[in-house]
Design a protein around this motif. Structure first.
Motif, short mmCIF file in Angstrom:
data_model
loop_
_atom_site.label_atom_id
_atom_site.label_comp_id
_atom_site.label_asym_id
_atom_site.label_seq_id
_atom_site.Cartn_x
_atom_site.Cartn_y
_atom_site.Cartn_z
N PHE A 1 0.84 -1.21 0.00
CA PHE A 1 0.00 0.00 0.00
C PHE A 1 0.88 1.26 0.00
O PHE A 1 0.58 2.24 -0.70
CB PHE A 1 -0.91 -0.01 1.24
N HIS A 2 1.95 1.22 0.77
CA HIS A 2 2.88 2.35 0.82
C HIS A 2 3.42 2.64 -0.59
O HIS A 2 3.49 3.80 -1.03
CB HIS A 2 4.03 2.02 1.78
N LYS A 3 3.74 1.57 -1.31
CA LYS A 3 4.26 1.73 -2.67
C LYS A 3 3.18 2.29 -3.60
O LYS A 3 3.42 3.16 -4.43
CB LYS A 3 4.75 0.37 -3.19
N LEU A 4 1.98 1.75 -3.44
CA LEU A 4 0.85 2.22 -4.26
C LEU A 4 0.66 3.73 -4.09
O LEU A 4 0.50 4.47 -5.08
CB LEU A 4 -0.43 1.46 -3.86
N LEU A 5 0.69 4.18 -2.84
CA LEU A 5 0.49 5.62 -2.59
C LEU A 5 1.65 6.46 -3.12
O LEU A 5 1.45 7.61 -3.53
CB LEU A 5 0.29 5.88 -1.09
N ASN B 1 -6.82 -2.80 -10.44
CA ASN B 1 -6.00 -3.01 -11.63
C ASN B 1 -4.50 -2.99 -11.31
O ASN B 1 -3.72 -3.77 -11.86
CB ASN B 1 -6.31 -1.95 -12.70
N TRP B 2 -4.12 -2.06 -10.42
CA TRP B 2 -2.71 -1.97 -10.02
C TRP B 2 -2.28 -3.26 -9.31
O TRP B 2 -1.24 -3.84 -9.60
CB TRP B 2 -2.53 -0.74 -9.12
N LEU B 3 -3.12 -3.72 -8.38
CA LEU B 3 -2.81 -4.97 -7.66
C LEU B 3 -2.79 -6.15 -8.62
O LEU B 3 -1.96 -7.06 -8.49
CB LEU B 3 -3.85 -5.22 -6.57
N LYS B 4 -3.71 -6.13 -9.57
CA LYS B 4 -3.76 -7.21 -10.55
C LYS B 4 -2.44 -7.32 -11.30
O LYS B 4 -1.84 -8.39 -11.40
CB LYS B 4 -4.91 -6.94 -11.53
N GLU B 5 -1.98 -6.15 -11.75
CA GLU B 5 -0.74 -6.12 -12.55
C GLU B 5 0.49 -6.46 -11.71
O GLU B 5 1.38 -7.19 -12.16
CB GLU B 5 -0.62 -4.70 -13.14
N LEU C 1 8.47 -11.39 -5.07
CA LEU C 1 7.34 -10.52 -5.38
C LEU C 1 7.43 -9.20 -4.64
O LEU C 1 7.28 -8.12 -5.23
CB LEU C 1 6.03 -11.25 -5.03
N ILE C 2 7.72 -9.25 -3.33
CA ILE C 2 7.75 -8.01 -2.55
C ILE C 2 8.95 -7.15 -2.97
O ILE C 2 8.85 -5.91 -3.02
CB ILE C 2 7.72 -8.29 -1.02
N GLU C 3 10.03 -7.80 -3.33
CA GLU C 3 11.22 -7.11 -3.84
C GLU C 3 10.90 -6.44 -5.20
O GLU C 3 11.22 -5.27 -5.42
CB GLU C 3 12.36 -8.14 -3.98
N ASN C 4 10.23 -7.19 -6.08
CA ASN C 4 9.83 -6.63 -7.39
C ASN C 4 8.95 -5.40 -7.23
O ASN C 4 9.09 -4.41 -7.94
CB ASN C 4 9.03 -7.65 -8.21
N ILE C 5 8.00 -5.50 -6.32
CA ILE C 5 7.01 -4.42 -6.21
C ILE C 5 7.58 -3.22 -5.46
O ILE C 5 7.41 -2.08 -5.88
CB ILE C 5 5.72 -4.91 -5.48
N THR C 6 8.27 -3.50 -4.34
CA THR C 6 8.63 -2.39 -3.44
C THR C 6 10.13 -2.11 -3.42
O THR C 6 10.57 -1.15 -2.78
CB THR C 6 8.17 -2.68 -1.99
N GLY C 7 10.92 -2.99 -4.04
CA GLY C 7 12.37 -2.77 -4.06
C GLY C 7 13.07 -3.14 -2.76
O GLY C 7 14.26 -2.88 -2.60
N GLU C 8 12.35 -3.74 -1.82
CA GLU C 8 13.02 -4.21 -0.61
C GLU C 8 12.34 -5.47 -0.05
O GLU C 8 11.27 -5.86 -0.48
CB GLU C 8 13.07 -3.10 0.46
#
Lengths: 501, 501
Positions: free
Chosen positions: A430-434, A454-458, A472-479
């Motif tokens: 969520f932090h990344k989304l915002l 849609n963002w979560l889907k992708e 997955l968490i590394e891909n999305i948030t970089g950490e």
């Protein structure tokens, strides 16, 4: 045979395995939602028989050959093919360690145990469930011996739901989480704020609750032409492919939020499953990345979205249409009532802040049980003691205590941590989304969640299990997974609600 | 190995086959009651896969050996064992004649065809269903060629539902039945009697209809802890053993009788299945003696009991509690309205007297279709022509015409005659019941059907398929099937209602 042809052959085999397991899941779903009471015994036999067939398929020498053949071509494989091979290998090797007759016996024990748990909960009597639970625990210990373990027996179970997770890692994460929760709880004690929430209790016609649940499900993006909502004692989600995803909830006539948030929670699981790519069919990867990632989605929809001020602003006028009792309620009152913090007895109805303590209690109890430091006989006493110690509350009866969750009845030891990890993953995502879309919550006020879904889907859903949770968490948030985001989210939200500076 | 041990071995094998088929039936039930619309394709694949496994089990060389071994010990066998062997042999030989891939393909075609029929009926458009039906009919013809036939191709299909039945025999029975119905219909024309039934049409809350249906089901002896009542477009009964028997019905808000009598009809099927002896488990005989005997029970509960004056006397005060509209209705008015005779379009809602004509129309059409004298293209025209000719009515659309029944969509050609034969068996059995217990209908006024259901249980239900239909009717009534009892029953009942001397 070249790689392409081999992959087709493997997928064709897996498609049969998949169909058999879809049948099993449906029969299991039916047991929990529809089955007449006298059919328990014969239903168990059907589940045992088909589980045995499923066991045979996944431990067949054919799978051994597939693994051997594919392994020789690893360098040519794309990511999806490599992960397919990895998962196949893991499933094959883990299952093969268990003798078939023991596996089948366990399925039978579990299905009887689940029905006994339902009876026990209804009749408020742990004794009805106890002999069944003892068998289930014995099986868990026996299976751990087949699977083997390095440091802690419980690690073997954690790893089933969250690849590579250990008690060592989890102790640290939960310690940080617990400290964070306790700190916030202590600060809230100084608040003078009083929150009304009497209007959430009263008489709420279950037919209307059902209609509202269905409306909200569609609104958050669950496709009811590829899924259903039914009722069961303990809400759950199951699916047979991504076009038949089934949620259950449990309506309580005397209060408003329980069924609604159960529905949104299961809806989060359901949206995840529906959004997984068709391309992953028959690869073994058409499923969530892990159970914690799965819970990150359900807890995200339930809490971060469902209990947000923006969503409350959308929900309140609708709730007023359904139920007179809300007529005079303001948005602030509604939002605050939805987020009222109180140490309480029931996990699924706990507020977002104290929820983690419910999980930590279960985690600590399971570790001791699986490592033989306590027995099933000690469960009830230890449960009540820990609830008193961590949450300051004591169950008046078994149903609101040790019997409240279904998980132990089907041997899902090691699952509970997924919920708390889900909260952590969810807040980090969520932090990344915002960060990427600072205005994204605005549209939620209009009940429009499309951009978020849609963002979560992708980012999450389409990939199924192609990425491990860590990847997955590394891909999305970089950490890596970091509890700080969830604790910050809690502080931010609850200090505001409770006027803490 | 001695006979006892061999029997145990065979039953153990059959128990696995039985479990697989229970799973299949449940998946099929779910398709008709619960499945979300987008899941049709993947569901068909699951059905195909499991049907293929079921095919493999029943055509396995192991069954061939069982049959050989058992056949050598026939002289030592008791009746149940002999019948078990007979049925096993029949199932094995018939199934083995079909190539597995064609069998599996047929299952897939049928499941798609059923979904197409549902759509077509909803959208009132035969064209949606036609291409599917054509495939189903082609498969029927192909299968008849595998099975072989002596005189008439349609005989092969009749024999599937009623052992030994031929068009030759059935032509005679139906000719006698038709003459009887026409004679009575002609006599009724002279009646001056006017029957009101406007109170059966209006607004009947479906939730209340459902509650009433459940109440009546329990009253007639259906055990809801070993069964369920759900909804589907076309009512049906299925079961997974005798402890999970599922009925469906279809509520119409604008009229009172349709759902109620569908429920009682399916309830009759359900009571039969629930009452079959536990001892017949895993013998292949834990099922009805034939589909006509099955229909004899459902039509018995629906009409002979459900539309009797005694039952109306029990039902009316209850109906008044549920629905205001009946407040001023007298018992005579209620009973007469329930038995109002009128040539009409919909088989399932036809009165007891003209019902047989609906069946004869289907029988005649099926015979021509299966023998290639007409094609699917001719169906609609021929249907409408025959309805005009036999019943004097013409469908205004496909849904109330050629699309009204589900049977053709899953290839149940040859089934329809079972309904009419069921009426004949039922009346002959009822005649015997009254001979043995002349006062038995008196208690029906109090809603007490125990004595009747117990008698039927002892005479018919418990035996499952241990007796063939011919043996059963001979055992119960001392003679072969004889249409006279049904025609006499009709004359007796309807001449009284319509004041014909």
């Amino acid at each position: 045979m070249d790689l392409k042809e081999k992959i087709i052959e493997v997928k064709s085999y897996l498609s049969q395995y998949e169909k058999l397991n879809q049948a099993l899941s449906l029969i299991y779903w039916d047991m929990r939602t529809n089955m007449p009471s006298k059919a328990g015994e014969s239903r168990s036999e059907v589940l045992e028989y088909l589980s045995g067939e499923s066991f045979k398929m996944i431990t067949s020498p054919k799978i051994g050959e597939f693994i051997k053949d594919l392994s020789q071509n690893k360098s040519e494989m794309n990511l999806q093919e490599r992960r397919m091979l990895e998962e196949l290998e893991r499933n094959y090797n883990e299952t093969k360690k268990i003798p078939k007759d023991r596996y089948v016996a366990f399925v039978g024990v579990c299905s009887n145990s689940e029905l006994a748990w339902e009876r026990a909960k209804k009749e408020n009597d742990f004794e009805i469930f106890k002999p069944h639970l003892e068998k289930v625990v014995e099986f868990q210990k026996e299976f751990i011996n087949y699977w083997g373990y390095k440091i802690d027996k419980y690690d073997t179970l954690l790893d089933k739901y969250e690849l590579g997770l250990t008690t060592n890692k989890l102790d640290k994460i939960f310690s940080e989480l617990k400290d964070g929760i306790i700190e916030i709880l202590n600060n809230l004690k100084s608040s003078k704020k009083t929150i009304k929430r009497d209007f959430l209790f009263g008489n709420f016609d279950t037919k209307k609750q059902k209609d509202l649940s269905l409306l909200i499900l569609e609104k958050i993006g669950f496709d009811l032409s590829a899924g259903r909502l039914d009722e069961s004692i303990h809400p759950f989600t199951t699916n047979f492919g991504n076009k038949d995803v089934r949620l259950t909830t449990n309506y309580h006539e005397d209060e408003f939020t329980s069924a609604l948030f159960s529905t949104i929670h299961e809806g989060g699981h359901g949206i995840y499953e529906q959004n997984i790519s068709d391309n992953l069919e028959n690869t073994g990867l058409q499923t969530g990345s892990s159970m914690a990632i799965h819970e990150s989605q359900s807890r995200f929809y339930e809490n971060i979205l469902g209990r947000s001020k923006e969503f409350c602003s959308y929900l309140l006028p609708i709730a007023k249409k359904y139920f007179e009792d809300f007529k005079a309620v303001t948005l602030d009152e509604f939002y605050e009532a939805m987020n009222y913090v109180e140490t309480s007895l029931i996990r699924t109805e706990a507020d977002e802040l104290t929820y983690g303590l419910h999980i930590i209690i279960r985690y600590e109890i399971e570790k001791e049980l699986i490592n033989g430091k306590i027995t099933v006989d000690d469960l009830k006493g230890l449960w009540n003691k820990k609830y008193k110690e961590y949450l300051g509350v004591e169950p008046k009866n078994d149903s609101e205590g040790v019997l409240q969750d279904t998980h132990w009845s089907d041997g899902s030891f090691g699952y509970f941590p997924s919920y708390a990890l889900g909260n952590l993953y969810g807040a980090q995502i969520f932090h990344k989304l915002l960060e990427e879309k600072p205005e994204v919550m605005d549209e939620v006020k209009n009940g429009n969640l499309t951009e978020i879904t849609n963002w979560l889907k992708e980012k999450v859903h389409v990939h199924g299990a192609v990425y491990t949770p860590n990847e997955l968490i590394e891909n999305i948030t970089g950490e890596d997974l970091n509890p700080k985001y969830f604790i910050d989210y809690l502080k931010n939200k609850y200090y505001k609600i409770y006027n803490i500076k």
